[in-house]
Design an enzyme around this catalytic site. Structure first.
Site, PDB file in Angstrom:
ATOM      1  N   SER A 276       1.157  -1.317   0.221  1.00 50.56           N
ATOM      2  CA  SER A 276      -0.448  -0.195  -0.190  1.00 50.56           C
ATOM      3  C   SER A 276       0.700   0.668   0.173  1.00 50.56           C
ATOM      4  CB  SER A 276      -1.010   0.032   1.215  1.00 50.56           C
ATOM      5  OG  SER A 276      -0.147   0.364   2.497  1.00 50.56           O
ATOM      6  N   SER A 277       0.085   2.305  -0.573  1.00 52.13           N
ATOM      7  CA  SER A 277       1.268   3.282  -0.551  1.00 52.13           C
ATOM      8  C   SER A 277       1.635   3.353   0.791  1.00 52.13           C
ATOM      9  CB  SER A 277       0.686   4.357  -1.817  1.00 52.13           C
ATOM     10  OG  SER A 277       0.301   4.053  -3.079  1.00 52.13           O
ATOM     11  N   THR A 278       0.612   4.004   2.039  1.00 51.49           N
ATOM     12  CA  THR A 278       0.507   4.899   2.455  1.00 51.49           C
ATOM     13  C   THR A 278      -0.060   4.097   4.241  1.00 51.49           C
ATOM     14  OG1 THR A 278      -2.098   5.661   3.029  1.00 51.49           O
ATOM     15  CG2 THR A 278       0.281   6.911   1.182  1.00 51.49           C
TER      16      THR A 278
ATOM     17  N   GLN B 283      -3.226   2.761   4.282  1.00 48.28           N
ATOM     18  CA  GLN B 283      -4.427   2.601   4.176  1.00 48.28           C
ATOM     19  C   GLN B 283      -4.080   1.089   4.253  1.00 48.28           C
ATOM     20  OE1 GLN B 283      -2.069   3.001  -0.337  1.00 48.28           O
ATOM     21  NE2 GLN B 283      -2.997   4.723  -0.983  1.00 48.28           N
TER      22      GLN B 283
END
Length: 185
Positions: free
Chosen positions: A8-10, A13
Site C-alpha cells: 500500500s502507498s501509505t 491504507q
C-alpha cells in the site's frame, strides 16, 4: 511455491493492505512479503520477494498497481522474474505469465495502467493550476507542524527527539525543526 507480495502507498491504507493479505492467503501463498511505501520509493520487500523466489515459483499480487509504477518498471520486474524461472500471477486481471498470452496481456495492461496514471496526473496538475489562478489553492498543509504543541509538551517532560517522533508519528528531523524554529503553540 506461491509467494505473495502486497503493498500500500501509505500507512493510512491499512484496509486495502489487509485485504490483499486475505486474497494472497486464500490463493495458497505460503510466503508473504509486504510493505507500506510509495511505488516510487525503494521497495525492499519486493526485492526480497524476488530474491527469495526460485525456479518454478509463482509471484502472486492482487493488482498490477501494487507491483509496478510504469511499463519500464514492470518490464524490469518481469525480466528479473523470468531470469530466475519465476512466473507472475495478478488476481485482478486473472493474468498468469506462464503462457505467451499471459505475457502479451501483461504488457498491454501495463501500458494501459501507465497511460491511465499519466492522464490522472495531468488532470490533477490542470486542476491545481486552475485553483492557483483563481486564488483558491493553498497547497498541502504541513502535517508535522500541526503537532508543534504536542512536541513542546513532550519536550518539556524531558523526552528526546527520537521518543517524541515515535510517539507522535512524525520524523525526528521534523521534531528538531519544530523545536529549533520555536514553532510551539
Amino acid at each position: 511455491m506461491l509467494i505473495g507480495y502486497r503493498r500500500s502507498s501509505t500507512s493510512e491504507q491499512v484496509a486495502g493492505y489487509d485485504a490483499q493479505e486475505v486474497q494472497l492467503l486464500a490463493a495458497g501463498c505460503t510466503r508473504l512479503f509486504g510493505e507500506m511505501t510509495s511505488s516510487v520509493s525503494q521497495r525492499d520487500e519486493l526485492c526480497a520477494a524476488i530474491e527469495f523466489s526460485r525456479d518454478g515459483d509463482v509471484l502472486v499480487v492482487a493488482d498490477l498497481s501494487r507491483l509496478a509504477r510504469s511499463i519500464s518498471d514492470l518490464c524490469s520486474i518481469t525480466e528479473r522474474l523470468e531470469a530466475k524461472g519465476v512466473t507472475l500471477k495478478i488476481f485482478a486481471m486473472n493474468l498468469d505469465t506462464s503462457t505467451a498470452t499471459g505475457k502479451l496481456l501483461l504488457n498491454l495492461m501495463g501500458s494501459f495502467s501507465q497511460f491511465e496514471r499519466e492522464i490522472m496526473l495531468e488532470r490533477q496538475r490542470n486542476g491545481v493550476a486552475k485553483a492557483k489562478a483563481e486564488g483558491r489553492y493553498r497547497g498541502r498543509a504541513p502535517t508535522a507542524r500541526r503537532q508543534s504543541g504536542r512536541v513542546a509538551e513532550l519536550h518539556a517532560t524531558g523526552k528526546g527527539a527520537s521518543a517524541i517522533a515515535a510517539e507522535i508519528g512524525i520524523s525526528r528531523s521534523s521534531v528538531y525543526r519544530i523545536l529549533s524554529l520555536g514553532q510551539t503553540a
